[in-house]
Design a protein around this motif. Sequence first.
Motif, PDB file in Angstrom:
ATOM      1  N   ASN A   1       5.415  -9.319   3.570  1.00 54.49           N
ATOM      2  CA  ASN A   1       5.779 -10.164   4.381  1.00 54.49           C
ATOM      3  C   ASN A   1       6.783  -9.903   5.337  1.00 54.49           C
ATOM      4  OD1 ASN A   1       4.171 -11.981   2.734  1.00 54.49           O
ATOM      5  ND2 ASN A   1       5.806 -12.852   1.702  1.00 54.49           N
ATOM      6  N   ALA A   2       7.558  -9.064   5.171  1.00 49.45           N
ATOM      7  CA  ALA A   2       8.548  -8.632   6.020  1.00 49.45           C
ATOM      8  C   ALA A   2       7.878  -7.738   7.301  1.00 49.45           C
ATOM      9  CB  ALA A   2       9.677  -8.165   5.543  1.00 49.45           C
ATOM     10  N   THR A   3       7.080  -6.936   6.854  1.00 47.73           N
ATOM     11  CA  THR A   3       6.548  -5.929   7.782  1.00 47.73           C
ATOM     12  C   THR A   3       5.221  -6.819   8.806  1.00 47.73           C
ATOM     13  OG1 THR A   3       6.460  -4.267   6.140  1.00 47.73           O
ATOM     14  CG2 THR A   3       4.981  -3.648   8.270  1.00 47.73           C
TER      15      THR A   3
ATOM     16  N   ASP B   1      -6.004 -10.314   6.789  1.00 52.85           N
ATOM     17  CA  ASP B   1      -5.850 -10.431   8.399  1.00 52.85           C
ATOM     18  C   ASP B   1      -4.520 -10.497   8.807  1.00 52.85           C
ATOM     19  OD1 ASP B   1      -8.700 -10.970   8.475  1.00 52.85           O
ATOM     20  OD2 ASP B   1      -8.513 -13.182   7.774  1.00 52.85           O
ATOM     21  N   GLY B   2      -4.108  -9.897   9.616  1.00 51.83           N
ATOM     22  CA  GLY B   2      -2.676  -9.806  10.414  1.00 51.83           C
ATOM     23  C   GLY B   2      -2.128  -8.523   9.700  1.00 51.83           C
ATOM     24  N   ILE B   3      -2.668  -7.621   8.968  1.00 50.84           N
ATOM     25  CA  ILE B   3      -1.795  -6.429   8.580  1.00 50.84           C
ATOM     26  C   ILE B   3      -2.503  -5.296   8.743  1.00 50.84           C
ATOM     27  CG2 ILE B   3      -0.945  -7.982   6.505  1.00 50.84           C
ATOM     28  CD1 ILE B   3      -2.839  -6.241   4.789  1.00 50.84           C
ATOM     29  N   ASP B   4      -1.665  -4.010   8.634  1.00 50.64           N
ATOM     30  CA  ASP B   4      -2.628  -2.624   8.846  1.00 50.64           C
ATOM     31  C   ASP B   4      -3.205  -2.464   7.421  1.00 50.64           C
ATOM     32  OD1 ASP B   4      -3.423  -0.220   8.868  1.00 50.64           O
ATOM     33  OD2 ASP B   4      -1.482   0.370  10.052  1.00 50.64           O
ATOM     34  N   THR B   5      -4.540  -2.759   7.301  1.00 46.98           N
ATOM     35  CA  THR B   5      -5.058  -2.745   5.865  1.00 46.98           C
ATOM     36  C   THR B   5      -5.187  -1.213   5.469  1.00 46.98           C
ATOM     37  OG1 THR B   5      -7.356  -2.706   7.090  1.00 46.98           O
ATOM     38  CG2 THR B   5      -6.548  -4.687   6.185  1.00 46.98           C
ATOM     39  N   ARG B   6      -5.288  -0.225   6.473  1.00 48.84           N
ATOM     40  CA  ARG B   6      -5.221   1.336   6.109  1.00 48.84           C
ATOM     41  C   ARG B   6      -3.982   1.646   5.768  1.00 48.84           C
ATOM     42  NH1 ARG B   6      -4.357   6.340   8.477  1.00 48.84           N
ATOM     43  NH2 ARG B   6      -5.849   8.017   7.902  1.00 48.84           N
ATOM     44  N   ARG B   7      -2.934   1.314   6.234  1.00 51.67           N
ATOM     45  CA  ARG B   7      -1.522   1.556   5.856  1.00 51.67           C
ATOM     46  C   ARG B   7      -1.196   1.176   4.183  1.00 51.67           C
ATOM     47  NH1 ARG B   7       4.249  -0.084   8.112  1.00 51.67           N
ATOM     48  NH2 ARG B   7       5.280   1.112   6.733  1.00 51.67           N
TER      49      ARG B   7
ATOM     50  N   LEU C   1      14.731  -4.183   4.658  1.00 50.62           N
ATOM     51  CA  LEU C   1      13.997  -5.618   4.574  1.00 50.62           C
ATOM     52  C   LEU C   1      13.814  -6.066   3.218  1.00 50.62           C
ATOM     53  CD1 LEU C   1      11.594  -5.427   7.544  1.00 50.62           C
ATOM     54  CD2 LEU C   1      14.024  -6.328   7.460  1.00 50.62           C
ATOM     55  N   ALA C   2      13.857  -5.288   2.146  1.00 54.62           N
ATOM     56  CA  ALA C   2      13.602  -5.597   0.568  1.00 54.62           C
ATOM     57  C   ALA C   2      14.776  -6.235   0.144  1.00 54.62           C
ATOM     58  CB  ALA C   2      13.320  -4.278  -0.072  1.00 54.62           C
TER      59      ALA C   2
END
Length: 217
Positions: A18-20, A60-66, A133-134
Motif C-alpha cells: 500500500n505504501a509503495t 492493477d496499479g502495481i509493478d507485478t513483476r517486482r 514505510l513499514a
Amino acid sequence: MGSAFLAPSLVQLRAETNATWPKRDKKSDGWIGDAAHQARKSDHNPDGRGCVHAIDVDRDGIDTRRLVLEAIRDPRTNYVIFERKIYSRSRGFKARAYTGSNPHMHHIHISILRTPAAETNVAAWLGKAVQVLAPSKPVVPPFPGRRLMFKTTPGFQRMHGSDVRTWQARMKTLGHQIEVDGFYGPQSEAVAEALQKAKKLAVDGIVGPNTWAASWA
C-alpha cells in the motif's frame, strides 16, 4: 479457536504494498477464505490458531513483476500464483503451469510457510527503500487463549504445541537463546522470567496474555 488473523509477516507485506503503490486498485485483494475456499484445503483458511497464511494482491496499479520477484526471493514464501503460473519453493520457484480453477489473472496470490518464523518475521519484503514505510512495531498475534504456557512438574509430559513454538520463535528474533521446538521447558521458563523482569511484570515464568502481549511490545 479464536478469531481469524492474518499472519503478521503478511500484514507487513500488505502495508508495504500500500505504501509503495498508494493509488493501486484493491478490488481483487483478499486474505480470508470464502465458502469455496472453506470447502477445500487452502492457505486462505485459518489454521487451528486462527492464523491465515496467504494474501491476494490486486494487479492493477502495481509493478507485478517486482512483487512476484521479491516474493519468490523471500525466505518466508512457500509459493506464488499469477497469470496461470505457480512458483513453489519445493520446485526451486521455477515457473510451472497452474491448472487450478482460478487462473489468478486479476491478482497475485502469495502463500508463506506454515512456520513460526515465516508467520512472525516482519522484516521488509520490498527492500530497504520501503522499510522506513513499514510499521515501527510488529503486529501482535492474538493470544491463543486455550491455556497458559508453563513448565510442568518433573514426571509429567512437557507442555507442547504451536502456541509455544510461535512464542519461542518471537523470543529468538529478539535475541534470546532459546530452541524453537514447541516444548515449554526450563529454557523457555528462564526466557519468560527474563522478559518479565525487563518489562516489569510479575516474574512467574508463565506465558499468559500479559507476557504474550509484552513479547511483541
